[in-house]
Design an enzyme around this catalytic site. Structure first.
Site, short mmCIF file in Angstrom:
data_model
loop_
_atom_site.label_atom_id
_atom_site.label_comp_id
_atom_site.label_asym_id
_atom_site.label_seq_id
_atom_site.Cartn_x
_atom_site.Cartn_y
_atom_site.Cartn_z
N SER A 65 -16.84 -16.10 -22.65
CA SER A 65 -15.89 -16.91 -22.09
C SER A 65 -16.26 -17.72 -20.84
CB SER A 65 -14.57 -15.75 -21.63
OG SER A 65 -13.99 -15.33 -22.65
N LYS A 68 -14.99 -21.34 -20.80
CA LYS A 68 -13.66 -21.87 -20.25
C LYS A 68 -13.72 -22.64 -19.25
CE LYS A 68 -10.84 -17.89 -22.18
NZ LYS A 68 -11.90 -17.01 -22.82
N SER A 129 -8.81 -14.52 -18.25
CA SER A 129 -9.46 -15.18 -19.33
C SER A 129 -8.79 -15.18 -20.72
CB SER A 129 -10.82 -14.23 -19.65
OG SER A 129 -11.87 -15.07 -20.46
#
Length: 448
Positions: A65, A68, A129
């Site tokens: 993640s 992102k 997230s």
């Protein structure tokens, strides 16, 4: 612009009387200060890009993640350009909805019968997230097609010079997590190097510092006051008051990530005494709890790096003055001194004798074939560039693999052209118009 005639100088600034090893000597004689338990680890000072720690920093690994941050950058860029507004309402596609309903993943519940503001989806993405929220933002940026969004991610990687990478989705989820939920066909994994993650983190913070207002939020409710309300607790446990916080480390970002492929990852940042550090941990290893994906080891190892950086280094500004002496062709003086357009910043060891060196390259259109500066030159003219560096005990260099900070070199006064009789007299004097050897012995070995 073409440059020629490299001129190297050594400039000495004494901060204390402690002796210090020069870069050319240090790499083979000085033991690395840390042993970070991760497949890769990296630390830089944000304003200069100075690398303070590097373990396997150029090995391509899973980023989960931390992906992102690419979406955060592209979103901030679109907002700056007026393409999107914070209060724009976004619809939820089938893919975003399907992913958001998987409570084994980090998510906030999304509905297809309503819209959500860009701001609240960004909060969900940055704080919690949230994967479905990320897909919704990515689809907005790519006109409804997350697959086309991958091309945008690749272009950003090229623009920011992130280096070796592989992007297959906007979230960082593994293919097994999204199979059947989205249109993703590529079974690969999102990957970058630790250096690339540090570059991405630095660009995000420097270009769009407002991202920290999202990243540092410890807890917030999504869709507060509705039946869909969910408490979002930041996965960055180093934030003040959370389980892995450190009173000595004012952490205010940046992004975690965890998948089976990437392991426990974390891009962290903190600012203290005017110096901001950015750290990267990739696939942290908890020897005591090797199967625990949320043991906190990535934060423990990050704290080691940050405490080392803040305890052992200072960020200083140092004016170089008129340090660059050059020969002048057809000038009223045979030599002139140049200066830099701004004071460069250096990351230097605390309580050490600090030495700096500069390598100057003059512009080709400002010199003759012998590398001499051609008069006349007006005050304030940029005549070249200098790469300036301070001594580095571990010879890690800079984020872009350069040897120092590049700054413009200028004239701080008018350089006048010599009159006809003075030029004629000089021609009759042997040796006065021969270019000097400008390389100072003490500076040899500082630059390649």
């Amino acid at each position: 612009m073409y440059f020629k005639k490299i001129i190297t100088f050594i400039l000495v600034t004494v901060v204390a009387t402690t002796s210090f090893i020069l870069p050319a000597q240090a790499a083979s004689k000085t033991k690395a200060p840390l042993d970070i338990q991760a497949n890769a680890a990296f630390m830089i000072e944000a304003s200069t890009g100075k690398v303070l720690y590097n373990k396997n920093g150029d090995k391509q690994l899973g980023i989960a993640s931390m992906t992102k941050m690419v979406t955060e950058y592209l979103l901030m860029e679109a907002i700056k350009e007026g393409k999107i507004k914070w209060d724009d309402q976004l619809p939820i596609s089938k893919s975003a909805y399907n992913v958001s309903q998987d409570n084994t993943l980090s998510n906030v519940p999304l509905r297809q019968d309503k819209t959500y503001s860009v701001r609240e989806l960004t909060e969900a993405m940055s704080i919690y997230s949230a994967n479905g929220a990320t897909i919704a933002i990515a689809e907005k940026l790519a006109n409804g097609d997350e697959n086309k969004y991958i091309n945008m991610m690749d272009k950003l990687a090229e623009k920011l010079e992130l280096g070796p990478h592989n992007f297959v989705n906007s979230t960082g989820l593994s293919y097994e997590d999204v199979r059947g939920k989205t249109t993703q066909k590529d079974k690969g994994e999102n990957e970058l190097t630790a250096r690339g993650v540090a570059k991405l983190s630095r660009a995000l913070i420097l270009d769009y510092p407002e991202i920290l207002a999202f990243a540092k939020v410890e807890e917030k409710s999504f869709q507060a006051g509705t039946s869909d309300e969910i408490k979002m607790e930041n996965w960055n446990w180093m934030l003040p008051g959370l389980i892995n916080s450190d009173k000595n480390l004012p952490v205010d970002g940046l992004k975690t990530g965890t998948t089976d492929h990437a392991g426990m990852t974390f891009a962290g940042t903190a600012e203290k005494n005017g110096m901001r550090l950015i750290t990267v941990i990739m696939n942290a290893k908890d020897k005591k709890n090797p199967k625990d994906e949320h043991s906190g080891i990535r934060f423990v190892e990050t704290a080691k790096m940050m405490n080392y950086g803040f305890n052992n280094y200072d960020l200083i500004s140092k004016g170089l003055g008129n340090q660059f002496k050059v020969n002048v062709y057809k000038g009223d003086k045979l030599t002139e001194t140049l200066t830099t357009q701004k004071e460069p910043k250096f990351v230097v060891p605390k309580n050490a004798k600090v030495e700096t060196a500069a390598k100057m390259t003059l512009k080709e259109d400002k010199t003759n074939s012998n590398g001499e500066l051609v008069a006349p030159v007006a005050k304030g003219t940029v005549v070249g560039k200098a790469v300036v560096a301070a001594n580095d005990p571990f010879n890690y260099g800079y984020l872009d693999n350069s040897e120092g900070v590049t700054i413009d070199v200028i004239t701080d006064h008018d350089i006048e052209k010599a009159g006809f009789f003075l030029r004629s007299w000089r021609v009759t004097k042997d040796g006065l118009n021969v270019a000097k050897n400008y390389v100072v012995d003490g500076a040899k070995g500082w630059f390649k």
